[in-house]
Write a protein that holds these residues in place. Structure first.
Motif, short mmCIF file in Angstrom:
data_model
loop_
_atom_site.label_atom_id
_atom_site.label_comp_id
_atom_site.label_asym_id
_atom_site.label_seq_id
_atom_site.Cartn_x
_atom_site.Cartn_y
_atom_site.Cartn_z
N GLY A 116 57.37 44.68 40.69
CA GLY A 116 57.43 43.22 40.67
C GLY A 116 57.41 42.63 42.06
O GLY A 116 56.72 41.63 42.32
N GLY A 117 58.14 43.24 42.99
CA GLY A 117 58.13 42.76 44.36
C GLY A 117 56.76 42.90 45.01
O GLY A 117 56.31 42.01 45.75
N HIS A 118 56.09 44.01 44.72
CA HIS A 118 54.73 44.21 45.25
C HIS A 118 53.78 43.16 44.71
O HIS A 118 52.99 42.57 45.46
N TYR A 119 53.84 42.89 43.43
CA TYR A 119 52.94 41.90 42.83
C TYR A 119 53.22 40.50 43.34
O TYR A 119 52.29 39.70 43.53
N ARG A 120 54.49 40.18 43.57
CA ARG A 120 54.81 38.83 44.04
C ARG A 120 54.30 38.59 45.44
O ARG A 120 53.93 37.45 45.78
N TYR A 121 54.26 39.63 46.28
CA TYR A 121 53.75 39.42 47.63
C TYR A 121 52.22 39.52 47.67
O TYR A 121 51.55 38.65 48.24
N TYR A 122 51.67 40.55 47.07
CA TYR A 122 50.23 40.79 47.17
C TYR A 122 49.44 40.11 46.06
O TYR A 122 48.21 40.25 46.02
N GLY A 123 50.11 39.38 45.18
CA GLY A 123 49.42 38.76 44.06
C GLY A 123 48.71 37.48 44.42
O GLY A 123 49.10 36.39 43.98
N VAL A 124 47.66 37.58 45.25
CA VAL A 124 46.85 36.42 45.62
C VAL A 124 45.54 36.47 44.84
O VAL A 124 45.09 37.55 44.43
N PRO A 125 44.90 35.34 44.62
CA PRO A 125 43.62 35.34 43.89
C PRO A 125 42.58 36.23 44.57
O PRO A 125 42.43 36.19 45.79
N GLY A 126 41.90 37.02 43.77
CA GLY A 126 40.90 37.93 44.30
C GLY A 126 41.41 39.32 44.58
O GLY A 126 40.61 40.24 44.82
#
Length: 516
Positions: free
Chosen positions: A446-456
């Protein structure tokens, strides 16, 4: 007056200042200014004096209301004091503050700093944890305040440890003792009221209300809407270990003329580093991990880089120049290659003056921007180079309609390093139950997705999620005595605990409008 040595502060009437234009060429502050309203924590009960003697007769509701009112009043008083400092700094950019230390050693300020510390942080050299210090909190804070007021406070050496980085190297981290953390945090709170009025808009790192994604979005929008054709991808070699104490103190004294504040900054710089029982007293650098280290780093780069770069693009550049800095990481974009080459050379000389050095193996000028791919194709060159910034590889891409689009993808080396850490930790946790491991993996993913979860960046998110899934499956299979866990069962376990990879951040243009 604040700008006269030995004189009392001149009265400052709290009020709403008139709207003022931003500093020339700096980024206009918009939505993040709203975020800069500090979230104040409500104080716990301040002690057991006379209030306890009346506890039996006072109704519970009355005691709670008085405690909340007292905490709110103290918080409001602290906030008003910072507002007066902030307004004075805003009105007069050349004002030197001569009386600040009493704001730092106020017991309410120290209590707020203590409550703002991480509860589970490792102790420093004295071994005192946050919980142990809080057992007699009011007694400890009053004693600390008295020592700060009379000049009897002494800074402890910083305990140095190393944490692994994604690329396999280790990052040195300093662990101050609990009282140094409290005083540094309180000092940072007071100094931020001054320097937040001085720092330029393109500086983002370790500032109230600003995050790494603010810098990423500012860079993305600037490249997409400005005339950026060349990028200087720069890296400062061992910045936190090489900044000059002499220059840092001189920079601080541009604004701070209170000798007690300067003296304590010198104490923290000269306290030394304790590593494996050996004490060293470095003549340069500031240990990472202290509450005040990020602010001191920003002050250093504000004078050594930001002000100079702002003046350079106003007086020497022949085209558009954009700058985005996050702590010691920064990217500069140019319209013309000649500007980029000249800035690079002059920046090298500028840094040498202040005991800094560019890591030449990591610093380069590359062709990048809206027209880079087209121009390189006409010359018969390959695709435009990429550059890394704050964990993302930035790539010249296109939309489905063929328009330019800046793509941001997780740096592959960092993702592989993180997955390797997950694999090693799973081996250590192999005998823990599925519930405990599932909760831990859910937090990691979840922490990884919240930081790296940008469009594209969805493909990289899915690749990370699949890597976590495989490592967990392999760990469960090694633990099972009945052989391999079936795919159906593993899917049920993963669906129960592992979050789905998805973008958590909107498109930069939807959230941020910048003028860089």
């Amino acid at each position: 007056m604040m700008n006269e040595q030995g004189k009392s502060d001149r009265p400052i009437v709290p009020g709403t200042p008139a709207n003022q234009p931003d500093a020339p060429g700096s980024a206009k502050r918009n939505y993040w200014d709203i975020w800069e309203q500090w979230i104040r924590v409500e104080y716990a009960d301040k002690g057991k004096g006379l209030a306890e003697e009346k506890a039996e007769t006072a109704p519970q509701g009355d005691r709670t209301q008085r405690r909340v009112r007292g905490a709110s009043a103290a918080s409001e008083a602290l906030s008003q004091a910072l507002d007066r400092i902030r307004q004075a700094a805003r009105r007069d950019k050349g004002l030197k503050f001569t009386s600040l230390w009493h704001h730092v050693y106020a017991v309410d300020r120290l209590r707020e700093a203590y409550l703002g510390l991480a509860r589970q942080a490792a102790p420093g050299e004295d071994g005192r944890t946050w919980q142990e210090y809080g057992k007699d909190l009011e007694v400890n804070l009053r004693d600390l305040s008295e020592r700060l007021a009379r000049g009897a406070y002494r800074a402890w050496p910083v305990k140095r440890v190393y944490i692994p980085k994604a690329d396999g190297r280790k990052r040195p981290i300093g662990m101050p003792v609990i009282e140094d953390k409290i005083v540094q945090r309180a000092t940072t709170e007071v100094l931020n009221a001054i320097y937040e009025e001085d720092f330029l808009g393109f500086s983002h790192g370790f500032r109230p209300g600003r995050r790494a994604h603010d810098a990423l979005d500012a860079l993305t929008v600037a490249i997409q809407i400005k005339k950026v054709n060349w990028i200087l991808d720069a890296d400062i070699r061992s910045f936190f270990d090489t900044l000059s104490h002499e220059w840092l103190v001189r920079f601080v004294e541009h604004r701070i003329a209170d000798p007690r504040v300067v003296r304590h900054i010198r104490k923290w710089l000269n306290a030394g580093v304790l590593e494996e029982g050996v004490l060293t007293e470095p003549e340069e650098g500031t240990p990472q991990g202290g509450s005040i280290s990020p602010l001191l780093a920003n002050i250093y780069l504000h004078y050594a880089l930001d002000l100079w770069a702002e003046q350079w693009r106003r007086t020497k550049a022949h085209g558009d120049v954009i700058i985005v800095r996050y702590a010691d990481d920064f990217v500069v974009g140019f319209q013309h290659e000649s500007d980029a080459r000249r800035f690079h050379e002059e920046l090298r000389e500028r840094f040498r003056r202040f005991n800094l050095e560019l890591a030449e193996e990591k610093t380069r000028v590359i062709e990048f921007g809206r027209y880079a791919a087209e121009r390189r194709s006409r010359r018969g060159d390959s695709k435009p180079p990429t550059f890394n910034f704050l964990g993302f590889t930035h790539i010249c891409g296109k939309t489905r309609k063929g328009a330019f689009r800046l793509l941001r993808q997780t740096i592959p080396k960092r993702m592989r390093g993180k997955l390797q850490q997950v694999k090693q930790e799973l081996k250590r946790r192999i005998h823990e139950g599925t519930t405990e491991v599932g909760r831990w993996l859910a937090a990691v993913a979840g922490g990884h997705y919240r930081y790296y979860g940008v469009p594209g960046n969805e493909p990289a998110l899915r690749a990370f999620g699949y890597g976590v899934y495989l490592h967990w499956w392999q760990a469960i299979c090694r633990l099972s005595q009945k052989g391999r866990i079936t795919l159906e069962r593993m899917n049920r376990i993963a669906a129960r605990w592992l979050p789905s990879p998805r973008a958590h951040h909107p498109y930069p243009a939807e959230r941020l409008t910048v003028n860089i």
